[in-house]
Write a protein that holds these residues in place. Structure first.
Motif, mmCIF file in Angstrom:
data_model
loop_
_atom_site.group_PDB
_atom_site.id
_atom_site.type_symbol
_atom_site.label_atom_id
_atom_site.label_comp_id
_atom_site.label_asym_id
_atom_site.label_seq_id
_atom_site.Cartn_x
_atom_site.Cartn_y
_atom_site.Cartn_z
ATOM 1 N N PHE A 195 -9.889 -6.865 11.430
ATOM 2 C CA PHE A 195 -10.039 -6.461 12.818
ATOM 3 C C PHE A 195 -9.372 -5.089 12.913
ATOM 4 C CE2 PHE A 195 -8.202 -7.552 17.234
ATOM 5 C CZ PHE A 195 -9.356 -7.194 17.902
ATOM 6 N N LEU A 196 -10.004 -4.113 13.530
ATOM 7 C CA LEU A 196 -9.509 -2.733 13.555
ATOM 8 C C LEU A 196 -8.053 -2.645 14.014
ATOM 9 C CD1 LEU A 196 -10.018 0.272 13.161
ATOM 10 C CD2 LEU A 196 -10.940 0.343 15.481
ATOM 11 N N GLN A 197 -7.727 -3.291 15.116
ATOM 12 C CA GLN A 197 -6.359 -3.218 15.640
ATOM 13 C C GLN A 197 -5.353 -3.797 14.645
ATOM 14 O OE1 GLN A 197 -5.877 -5.108 19.422
ATOM 15 N NE2 GLN A 197 -3.676 -4.927 19.397
ATOM 16 N N CYS A 198 -5.692 -4.912 14.014
ATOM 17 C CA CYS A 198 -4.788 -5.549 13.054
ATOM 18 C C CYS A 198 -4.551 -4.679 11.834
ATOM 19 C CB CYS A 198 -5.341 -6.902 12.608
ATOM 20 S SG CYS A 198 -5.328 -8.151 13.897
ATOM 21 N N ILE A 199 -5.608 -4.101 11.296
ATOM 22 C CA ILE A 199 -5.434 -3.308 10.082
ATOM 23 C C ILE A 199 -4.679 -2.021 10.376
ATOM 24 C CG2 ILE A 199 -7.639 -2.061 10.097
ATOM 25 C CD1 ILE A 199 -5.781 -3.511 7.034
ATOM 26 N N ARG A 200 -4.913 -1.427 11.518
ATOM 27 C CA ARG A 200 -4.154 -0.206 11.860
ATOM 28 C C ARG A 200 -2.671 -0.528 12.014
ATOM 29 N NH1 ARG A 200 -8.254 3.098 15.702
ATOM 30 N NH2 ARG A 200 -9.156 4.308 14.006
ATOM 31 N N THR A 201 -2.358 -1.631 12.648
ATOM 32 C CA THR A 201 -0.961 -2.040 12.799
ATOM 33 C C THR A 201 -0.341 -2.303 11.436
ATOM 34 O OG1 THR A 201 -1.404 -3.019 14.960
ATOM 35 C CG2 THR A 201 0.575 -3.762 13.816
ATOM 36 N N SER A 202 -1.063 -3.010 10.599
ATOM 37 C CA SER A 202 -0.572 -3.336 9.260
ATOM 38 C C SER A 202 -0.367 -2.085 8.413
ATOM 39 C CB SER A 202 -1.548 -4.287 8.568
ATOM 40 O OG SER A 202 -1.112 -4.600 7.288
ATOM 41 N N LEU A 203 -1.345 -1.177 8.435
ATOM 42 C CA LEU A 203 -1.251 0.038 7.628
ATOM 43 C C LEU A 203 -0.152 0.976 8.108
ATOM 44 C CD1 LEU A 203 -5.017 0.908 6.976
ATOM 45 C CD2 LEU A 203 -3.373 -0.104 5.375
ATOM 46 N N SER A 204 0.228 0.868 9.378
ATOM 47 C CA SER A 204 1.296 1.737 9.879
ATOM 48 C C SER A 204 2.642 1.377 9.272
ATOM 49 C CB SER A 204 1.369 1.680 11.406
ATOM 50 O OG SER A 204 1.846 0.423 11.831
ATOM 51 N N SER A 205 2.796 0.137 8.806
ATOM 52 C CA SER A 205 4.054 -0.250 8.184
ATOM 53 C C SER A 205 4.000 -0.240 6.658
ATOM 54 C CB SER A 205 4.499 -1.628 8.677
ATOM 55 O OG SER A 205 3.562 -2.604 8.303
ATOM 56 N N LYS A 206 2.808 -0.493 6.099
ATOM 57 C CA LYS A 206 2.675 -0.524 4.639
ATOM 58 C C LYS A 206 1.253 -0.135 4.267
ATOM 59 C CE LYS A 206 4.511 -3.150 0.872
ATOM 60 N NZ LYS A 206 5.204 -4.342 0.456
ATOM 61 N N GLN A 207 1.090 0.796 3.369
ATOM 62 C CA GLN A 207 -0.214 1.326 2.981
ATOM 63 C C GLN A 207 -0.917 0.431 1.958
ATOM 64 O OE1 GLN A 207 -1.620 4.598 4.251
ATOM 65 N NE2 GLN A 207 -0.300 3.633 5.737
ATOM 66 N N GLU A 208 -1.182 -0.824 2.378
ATOM 67 C CA GLU A 208 -1.902 -1.750 1.517
ATOM 68 C C GLU A 208 -2.640 -2.772 2.370
ATOM 69 O OE1 GLU A 208 1.473 -5.140 0.588
ATOM 70 O OE2 GLU A 208 1.165 -3.578 -0.890
ATOM 71 N N CYS A 209 -3.659 -3.363 1.798
ATOM 72 C CA CYS A 209 -4.407 -4.413 2.469
ATOM 73 C C CYS A 209 -3.483 -5.627 2.614
ATOM 74 C CB CYS A 209 -5.640 -4.786 1.645
ATOM 75 S SG CYS A 209 -6.532 -6.213 2.293
ATOM 76 N N PRO A 210 -3.339 -6.162 3.815
ATOM 77 C CA PRO A 210 -2.451 -7.307 4.001
ATOM 78 C C PRO A 210 -2.973 -8.591 3.348
ATOM 79 C CG PRO A 210 -3.565 -6.774 6.037
ATOM 80 C CD PRO A 210 -3.934 -5.719 5.055
ATOM 81 N N SER A 211 -4.247 -8.633 3.026
ATOM 82 C CA SER A 211 -4.819 -9.824 2.395
ATOM 83 C C SER A 211 -4.689 -9.807 0.880
ATOM 84 C CB SER A 211 -6.289 -9.971 2.765
ATOM 85 O OG SER A 211 -6.435 -10.141 4.147
ATOM 86 N N CYS A 212 -5.104 -8.696 0.261
ATOM 87 C CA CYS A 212 -5.130 -8.651 -1.207
ATOM 88 C C CYS A 212 -4.050 -7.760 -1.803
ATOM 89 C CB CYS A 212 -6.505 -8.218 -1.702
ATOM 90 S SG CYS A 212 -6.904 -6.492 -1.338
ATOM 91 N N ARG A 213 -3.348 -7.010 -0.951
ATOM 92 C CA ARG A 213 -2.257 -6.128 -1.361
ATOM 93 C C ARG A 213 -2.683 -4.913 -2.180
ATOM 94 N NH1 ARG A 213 0.398 -7.879 2.562
ATOM 95 N NH2 ARG A 213 1.360 -9.901 2.386
ATOM 96 N N LYS A 214 -3.985 -4.618 -2.197
ATOM 97 C CA LYS A 214 -4.442 -3.406 -2.874
ATOM 98 C C LYS A 214 -4.136 -2.209 -1.979
ATOM 99 C CE LYS A 214 -8.143 -5.471 -5.578
ATOM 100 N NZ LYS A 214 -9.597 -5.553 -5.770
ATOM 101 N N SER A 215 -3.939 -1.064 -2.590
ATOM 102 C CA SER A 215 -3.630 0.152 -1.864
ATOM 103 C C SER A 215 -4.745 0.469 -0.862
ATOM 104 C CB SER A 215 -3.468 1.311 -2.844
ATOM 105 O OG SER A 215 -3.193 2.497 -2.149
#
Length: 96
Positions: A52-72
């Protein structure tokens, strides 16, 4: 029986598979891996995830990786997914 007329907070609220085969699985595939809500603005990441756009932007603002698979991943990896958005819009408006 109209299984979609009520607000269904998550796929486990659907009737058993014997009564409505596949609805839980289908609904679950239309939900964000991060927050569990139906996609509102689905996007695709280069790593193949569909957040979801809002979720991924929030997640990427704290860590530059996919929150599901942890890839950059970072903002440049986000692509709109209009086809999925159209399917989910139809799902939200569907009635059985």
């Amino acid at each position: 029986m109209n299984f979609l007329s009520a607000d269904i907070p998550d796929p486990t609220d659907f009737p058993p598979d014997a009564k409505a085969p596949g609805l839980r699985t289908l609904d679950g595939s239309f939900r964000c891996d991060i927050c569990g809500e139906l996609y509102d603005a689905p996007v695709t990441l280069v790593v193949g995830r569909l957040p979801f756009l809002q979720c991924i932007r929030t997640s990427l603002s704290s860590k530059q990786e996919c929150p599901s698979c942890r890839k950059s991943a970072n903002e440049i990896h986000i692509r709109p997914n209009p086809a999925l958005e159209s399917v989910i819009s139809a799902w939200k408006n569907a009635s059985l």
